[in-house]
Design a protein around this motif. Sequence first.
Motif, PDB file in Angstrom:
ATOM      1  N   ILE A 136     -22.431 -94.626  28.165  1.00 55.67           N
ATOM      2  CA  ILE A 136     -21.831 -93.380  28.662  1.00 55.67           C
ATOM      3  C   ILE A 136     -21.053 -93.634  29.948  1.00 55.67           C
ATOM      4  O   ILE A 136     -19.901 -93.217  30.096  1.00 55.67           O
ATOM      5  CB  ILE A 136     -22.923 -92.314  28.898  1.00 55.67           C
ATOM      6  N   MET A 144     -21.834 -89.417  22.520  1.00 57.02           N
ATOM      7  CA  MET A 144     -22.480 -88.380  23.328  1.00 57.02           C
ATOM      8  C   MET A 144     -21.549 -87.903  24.443  1.00 57.02           C
ATOM      9  O   MET A 144     -21.506 -86.709  24.768  1.00 57.02           O
ATOM     10  CB  MET A 144     -23.793 -88.920  23.909  1.00 57.02           C
ATOM     11  N   GLN A 145     -20.799 -88.841  24.999  1.00 56.83           N
ATOM     12  CA  GLN A 145     -19.853 -88.484  26.056  1.00 56.83           C
ATOM     13  C   GLN A 145     -18.739 -87.586  25.512  1.00 56.83           C
ATOM     14  O   GLN A 145     -18.338 -86.611  26.165  1.00 56.83           O
ATOM     15  CB  GLN A 145     -19.255 -89.764  26.660  1.00 56.83           C
ATOM     16  N   LYS A 171     -20.047 -84.172  25.020  1.00 50.16           N
ATOM     17  CA  LYS A 171     -20.180 -83.496  26.316  1.00 50.16           C
ATOM     18  C   LYS A 171     -18.829 -82.958  26.792  1.00 50.16           C
ATOM     19  O   LYS A 171     -18.724 -81.815  27.260  1.00 50.16           O
ATOM     20  CB  LYS A 171     -20.748 -84.472  27.345  1.00 50.16           C
ATOM     21  N   LEU A 172     -17.793 -83.791  26.674  1.00 54.28           N
ATOM     22  CA  LEU A 172     -16.462 -83.374  27.120  1.00 54.28           C
ATOM     23  C   LEU A 172     -15.933 -82.202  26.293  1.00 54.28           C
ATOM     24  O   LEU A 172     -15.200 -81.355  26.805  1.00 54.28           O
ATOM     25  CB  LEU A 172     -15.488 -84.556  27.032  1.00 54.28           C
ATOM     26  N   ILE A 177     -17.804 -79.950  25.117  1.00 59.05           N
ATOM     27  CA  ILE A 177     -18.826 -78.899  25.278  1.00 59.05           C
ATOM     28  C   ILE A 177     -19.453 -78.577  23.917  1.00 59.05           C
ATOM     29  O   ILE A 177     -19.661 -77.416  23.556  1.00 59.05           O
ATOM     30  CB  ILE A 177     -18.243 -77.621  25.932  1.00 59.05           C
ATOM     31  N   ASP A 178     -19.714 -79.634  23.173  1.00 58.71           N
ATOM     32  CA  ASP A 178     -20.322 -79.503  21.843  1.00 58.71           C
ATOM     33  C   ASP A 178     -21.802 -79.876  21.959  1.00 58.71           C
ATOM     34  O   ASP A 178     -22.199 -81.010  21.670  1.00 58.71           O
ATOM     35  CB  ASP A 178     -19.593 -80.423  20.856  1.00 58.71           C
ATOM     36  N   ILE A 179     -22.601 -78.919  22.390  1.00 57.77           N
ATOM     37  CA  ILE A 179     -24.018 -79.181  22.641  1.00 57.77           C
ATOM     38  C   ILE A 179     -24.765 -79.513  21.350  1.00 57.77           C
ATOM     39  O   ILE A 179     -25.716 -80.300  21.356  1.00 57.77           O
ATOM     40  CB  ILE A 179     -24.680 -77.968  23.337  1.00 57.77           C
ATOM     41  N   LEU A 236     -24.138 -83.124  20.666  1.00 60.41           N
ATOM     42  CA  LEU A 236     -24.863 -83.895  21.679  1.00 60.41           C
ATOM     43  C   LEU A 236     -26.353 -83.947  21.349  1.00 60.41           C
ATOM     44  O   LEU A 236     -26.992 -85.006  21.444  1.00 60.41           O
ATOM     45  CB  LEU A 236     -24.649 -83.268  23.056  1.00 60.41           C
ATOM     46  N   THR A 237     -26.891 -82.819  20.931  1.00 61.71           N
ATOM     47  CA  THR A 237     -28.302 -82.761  20.538  1.00 61.71           C
ATOM     48  C   THR A 237     -28.553 -83.604  19.291  1.00 61.71           C
ATOM     49  O   THR A 237     -29.574 -84.297  19.197  1.00 61.71           O
ATOM     50  CB  THR A 237     -28.725 -81.303  20.268  1.00 61.71           C
ATOM     51  N   THR A 259     -28.676 -87.164  20.244  1.00 61.04           N
ATOM     52  CA  THR A 259     -29.930 -87.419  20.956  1.00 61.04           C
ATOM     53  C   THR A 259     -31.080 -87.592  19.965  1.00 61.04           C
ATOM     54  O   THR A 259     -31.920 -88.492  20.113  1.00 61.04           O
ATOM     55  CB  THR A 259     -30.244 -86.259  21.923  1.00 61.04           C
TER      56      THR A 259
END
Length: 252
Positions: free
Chosen positions: A192, A204-205, A208-209, A211-213, A216-217, A220
């Motif tokens: 990252i 994941m980065q 994040k940029l 704003i796609d949670i 991202l989840t 994870t």
Amino acid sequence: MIKKTIKKLALAICFVLICEGLYLLIDNPIIFPSPFSVIGIMIADLGQKQFYQITLVSLGRVLFGVFASLLLGILIAFLRFFHQNMSWIDRLILILRSIPNVTLVILFLFWVDGEKSIFFVMFLVLFPIVYQACVDALYTIQKQWSTVFEIYPQPRSYMIKAIYVPMLADTLQSVIVSISSLGFKVGVMAEILSQVRLGIGHSMQIAKLNIDIASLTAWTLWLLVLIFLIEKGIKKGIVTIEKKKEKEYGEG
């Protein structure tokens, strides 16, 4: 076995329902995504070729870092153990363990490219763990068997091969499991921060940029699944090797 599986499945369903309840309560997918959206993304990932490429790239980085840390950690631990005048290594290890991981990433990004910085950061985080565990185990072995070693002195090469290495097996097993899971965490963090073009950390980065949670989840969770499978595989491999040794010992 069936009851245990049903229990785990029931817990998983309860967890998903609780998360869905929180999602409906918060009513803001940017802050808390729907678990069904996350599951949908994960299912979609399985059908994408790029998903496997990303996963394999990160896996390769971690395995390389783990292998290098394990190999050099063991070698330098033996070197330190047999050469008491090399106590400066202990101080160096203490310094390395005191430096925050983020600081290591930032420093190496000034010196080398992103790909190399990931390896160096993983190595400098994992190597001290392997080294310290092996050194402590070697001194414990020496203390426990000091009387025997004095009565029956043997060449150093024989003691390493026949005594120290076999007795280090238990320590190495726990260390391998520990640094494998830690390697993924450190490796993804380094991906990252170093902004490499391919890898779980990069994905994941991007999430994040954007704003796609939910994505991202999902990544994870994939990381957790990967760590779980690796740990499970290592433990199963260790058990298989031990059973094989016991069988050979019994036949002998």
